[in-house]
Design a protein around this motif. Sequence first.
Motif, PDB file in Angstrom:
ATOM      1  N   CYS B  30       0.829  -1.209   0.000  1.00  0.00           N
ATOM      2  CA  CYS B  30       0.000   0.000   0.000  1.00  0.00           C
ATOM      3  C   CYS B  30       0.861   1.255   0.000  1.00  0.00           C
ATOM      4  N   CYS B  33      -2.445   5.914  -1.324  1.00  0.00           N
ATOM      5  CA  CYS B  33      -3.011   6.820  -2.323  1.00  0.00           C
ATOM      6  C   CYS B  33      -4.416   7.290  -1.923  1.00  0.00           C
ATOM      7  N   CYS B  36      -9.001   3.879  -1.920  1.00  0.00           N
ATOM      8  CA  CYS B  36      -9.974   3.033  -1.212  1.00  0.00           C
ATOM      9  C   CYS B  36     -10.910   3.904  -0.373  1.00  0.00           C
ATOM     10  N   CYS B  84      -8.269  -0.479  -5.890  1.00  0.00           N
ATOM     11  CA  CYS B  84      -6.900  -0.334  -5.380  1.00  0.00           C
ATOM     12  C   CYS B  84      -5.876  -0.573  -6.491  1.00  0.00           C
TER      13      CYS B  84
HETATM   14  S1  SF4 Z   1      -6.249   2.080  -2.615  1.00  0.00           S
HETATM   15 FE1  SF4 Z   1      -5.994   2.098  -0.380  1.00  0.00          FE
HETATM   16  S2  SF4 Z   1      -4.989   0.125   0.058  1.00  0.00           S
HETATM   17 FE2  SF4 Z   1      -4.754   0.486  -2.138  1.00  0.00          FE
HETATM   18  S3  SF4 Z   1      -2.751   1.504  -2.291  1.00  0.00           S
HETATM   19 FE3  SF4 Z   1      -4.323   3.125  -2.182  1.00  0.00          FE
HETATM   20  S4  SF4 Z   1      -4.417   3.620   0.011  1.00  0.00           S
HETATM   21 FE4  SF4 Z   1      -3.381   1.652  -0.157  1.00  0.00          FE
END
Ligand code: SF4
Lengths: 284, 189
Positions: B30, B33, B36, B84
């Motif tokens: 992770c 970003c 999610c 994700c």
């Molecule tokens: S979507 Fe959520 S779990 Fe996936 S990399 Fe981004 S912050 Fe991390």
Amino acid sequence: MDVSYYPGCSLSGTARDYGESVEAVSGTLGVALKELPDWNCCGSSSAHVTNDELSVALAARNLEIADKIGKDVAVPCAMCYSRLKVAEKALLAGREIEGISHKYEGSIHVKHLVDFFWENVGEQAILEKVKKPLEGLNPVCYYGCLITRPPEITDAVNPEDPQSMDNILKTLGANVKNWSYKTDCCGGSLILTLPEIAHKLIQKLLDMSQEAGADCIVAACPMCHSNLDGWQKEISQETGRKYDIPIFYFTELMGLAFGDASVKKWLHRHGTDPIPFLHEKELL
Amino acid sequence: MVASLPESIVPDSSFRKQVERLSGRRVSACFQCEKCTNGCPLTFAMDIPPHKLIRLAHLGLKDTVLNSDTIWVCASCETCTTRCPNGIDIAHIMDILRQVSQREGIRASKKDVPVFHSTFIASMKRWGRVHEMEMAAMYTLKSAGLKGLMAQSKLGLEMFKKGKIKLLPYRLRPNSQVRNIFKNAGRKG
Ligand code: SF4
Ligand code: SF4
């Protein structure tokens, strides 16, 4: 056309309206639904939060039964569909599951019923049965979470903007509205445990359907349907806004367009009575 | 309410390894970003947003994670998993966290949620299929007591009149293969 059928636990109980309409329109379309013998509960929303092994094994047993019969399986419930697909992917990846000895090789397909009707039965066959086009009906189609997500499991081509239900309703003559909430969550898994949170999600969907110019919502899952249909009175009381939006199963509207004599019996079971609305639209 | 975190954190890899082993996915992939969290329809009711929960699991803050509201508020809608960019199956990790929390006997912050699931599973185990009426009544009795059950019975009666309640389960005893599945899973679970 023969297809194996996994109805799931709700279709003979709280979603009897769905179960009866599925059987009726399948009959009209010449689809023989062959209920899997001695199927068991797929594990639903409870097994996967409690015990991984259990959740995969319960669903895998149904696939084992279906694979031995050798026909594709049509599944009317989004939750059941999702669990069967998770088990399918696990079996195909070679996961060993205690109690399941059958070697599953993926020669059959598991399909949600709405996709089965659109992709396998097809536009022409549906169109041929339309006696009373749904003119003047302005629905939005609601697919919910699990018919398309996650695509690695469901094999959905367009997980954020599915089309099969929209296409079926257009074939029936409805003026289908576009909206960007097709696959947003209605909070179905929380309705009995955290109802105040679920009501917020339901309200959002009801509001957004209105904003899209729709006069009703069409669903393809017993959990989504009962969630959107069954709590409008409570949500009206909580918010002081009046909600009285008809929620249909897509199969009920197929039955309506096919001129099925049992339509009223199905609709009579809804929490939010859609019958006056259909009278007003001169569709019933 | 946003949960308060300790001021300094000493990373501990044992919890991360446990989560990664059980889920088969690397939370360490992770990069925060927040995709999610941005797509999650339940953040308004969570104390820790999903991306933070993933980072806390990575850092080993087991107690904070397992005592969070988030793991019980998550509706398993699979939006996070679908979006994700690093292929982290966040929805499945939520399942794993709930499973670990129950196995370790942690009192769930939203106590009715695991009560519901255990009642549902008991019905499945008893009949092989879920008997909705029995399941809903048992759950209401356990979570809201006899008074709650009496209040619910009005709704039950309304549904009965609409033909939505089946009085009898489908069979009296699940098939032996289903009984074995429960036995095996119980042993491993
Ligand atoms: S979507 Fe959520 S779990 Fe996936 S990399 Fe981004 S912050 Fe991390
Ligand atoms: S699965 Fe849970 S965490 Fe992920 S987006 Fe849905 S509610 Fe949020």
